[in-house]
Design a protein around this motif. Structure first.
Motif, PDB file in Angstrom:
ATOM      1  N   ALA A  45       2.280  -0.818  -3.739  1.00 61.25           N
ATOM      2  CA  ALA A  45       0.833  -0.683  -3.542  1.00 61.25           C
ATOM      3  C   ALA A  45       0.393  -1.193  -2.170  1.00 61.25           C
ATOM      4  O   ALA A  45      -0.522  -0.636  -1.561  1.00 61.25           O
ATOM      5  CB  ALA A  45       0.085  -1.428  -4.639  1.00 61.25           C
ATOM      6  N   ASN A  46       1.032  -2.244  -1.667  1.00 60.80           N
ATOM      7  CA  ASN A  46       0.645  -2.825  -0.376  1.00 60.80           C
ATOM      8  C   ASN A  46       1.435  -2.252   0.797  1.00 60.80           C
ATOM      9  O   ASN A  46       1.319  -2.747   1.914  1.00 60.80           O
ATOM     10  CB  ASN A  46       0.820  -4.344  -0.408  1.00 60.80           C
ATOM     11  N   VAL A  47       2.245  -1.242   0.545  1.00 61.87           N
ATOM     12  CA  VAL A  47       3.085  -0.676   1.599  1.00 61.87           C
ATOM     13  C   VAL A  47       2.427   0.582   2.151  1.00 61.87           C
ATOM     14  O   VAL A  47       2.107   1.510   1.414  1.00 61.87           O
ATOM     15  CB  VAL A  47       4.498  -0.331   1.055  1.00 61.87           C
ATOM     16  N   ARG A  48       2.232   0.593   3.444  1.00 60.32           N
ATOM     17  CA  ARG A  48       1.726   1.795   4.115  1.00 60.32           C
ATOM     18  C   ARG A  48       2.839   2.365   4.962  1.00 60.32           C
ATOM     19  O   ARG A  48       3.422   1.659   5.795  1.00 60.32           O
ATOM     20  CB  ARG A  48       0.521   1.448   4.994  1.00 60.32           C
ATOM     21  N   LEU A  49       3.116   3.610   4.748  1.00 61.23           N
ATOM     22  CA  LEU A  49       4.166   4.298   5.498  1.00 61.23           C
ATOM     23  C   LEU A  49       3.524   5.186   6.552  1.00 61.23           C
ATOM     24  O   LEU A  49       2.380   5.602   6.411  1.00 61.23           O
ATOM     25  CB  LEU A  49       5.019   5.140   4.541  1.00 61.23           C
ATOM     26  N   PRO A  50       4.274   5.507   7.603  1.00 58.68           N
ATOM     27  CA  PRO A  50       3.728   6.419   8.617  1.00 58.68           C
ATOM     28  C   PRO A  50       3.356   7.767   7.993  1.00 58.68           C
ATOM     29  O   PRO A  50       3.927   8.173   6.975  1.00 58.68           O
ATOM     30  CB  PRO A  50       4.897   6.595   9.598  1.00 58.68           C
ATOM     31  N   ASP A  51       2.398   8.440   8.600  1.00 59.82           N
ATOM     32  CA  ASP A  51       1.978   9.760   8.115  1.00 59.82           C
ATOM     33  C   ASP A  51       3.182  10.684   8.012  1.00 59.82           C
ATOM     34  O   ASP A  51       4.004  10.758   8.927  1.00 59.82           O
ATOM     35  CB  ASP A  51       0.935  10.370   9.056  1.00 59.82           C
TER      36      ASP A  51
END
Length: 129
Positions: A79-85
């Motif tokens: 949930a707290n992980v943002r990956l590159p587009d």
């Protein structure tokens, strides 16, 4: 070993022996004189050796990796992980970056799971050889 047309199929034995660098001539000669029970015993021995080598390899890789504490991705909260587009969780956990020799950079506040994720990916890479 598998039975094929009433005879023992030497295919798996050949593959295992070749993966252990046993010469084709030695394999052929052994297949000529060995009984089906002897071939089964040889095949079992080769399979055991290959399994032991794989286990030793993984243990060696784990020691070399010097991971702080073993972790896995089971139950990891993305949930707290943002990956590159355009980059998906499946690509991350499928280790696509490793095959492409790409680096990953994890950043964020303390306690967000960066070390857990890095360690779990490292262990996954070791499991996959």
């Amino acid at each position: 070993m598998n039975q094929k047309n009433g005879r023992t199929d030497p295919g798996p034995l050949r593959e295992r022996a070749r993966s252990l660098s046993i010469s084709q001539a030695t394999i052929d000669e052994t297949l000529e004189w060995a009984t089906p029970r002897q071939l089964d015993a040889i095949d079992r021995m080769l399979a055991t050796e290959l399994a032991n080598r794989e286990a030793s390899k993984r243990a060696r890789l784990m020691r070399q990796a010097r991971l702080p504490v073993p972790k896995s991705l089971d139950g990891y909260d993305f949930a707290n992980v943002r990956l590159p587009d355009g980059y998906t969780k499946e690509q991350l956990t499928g280790l696509d970056f490793a095959a492409k020799a790409q680096d990953l950079v994890f950043y964020g506040k303390t306690g967000r799971g960066k070390t857990h994720l890095a360690t779990a990916l490292g262990m996954l890479a070791i499991e996959q050889g």
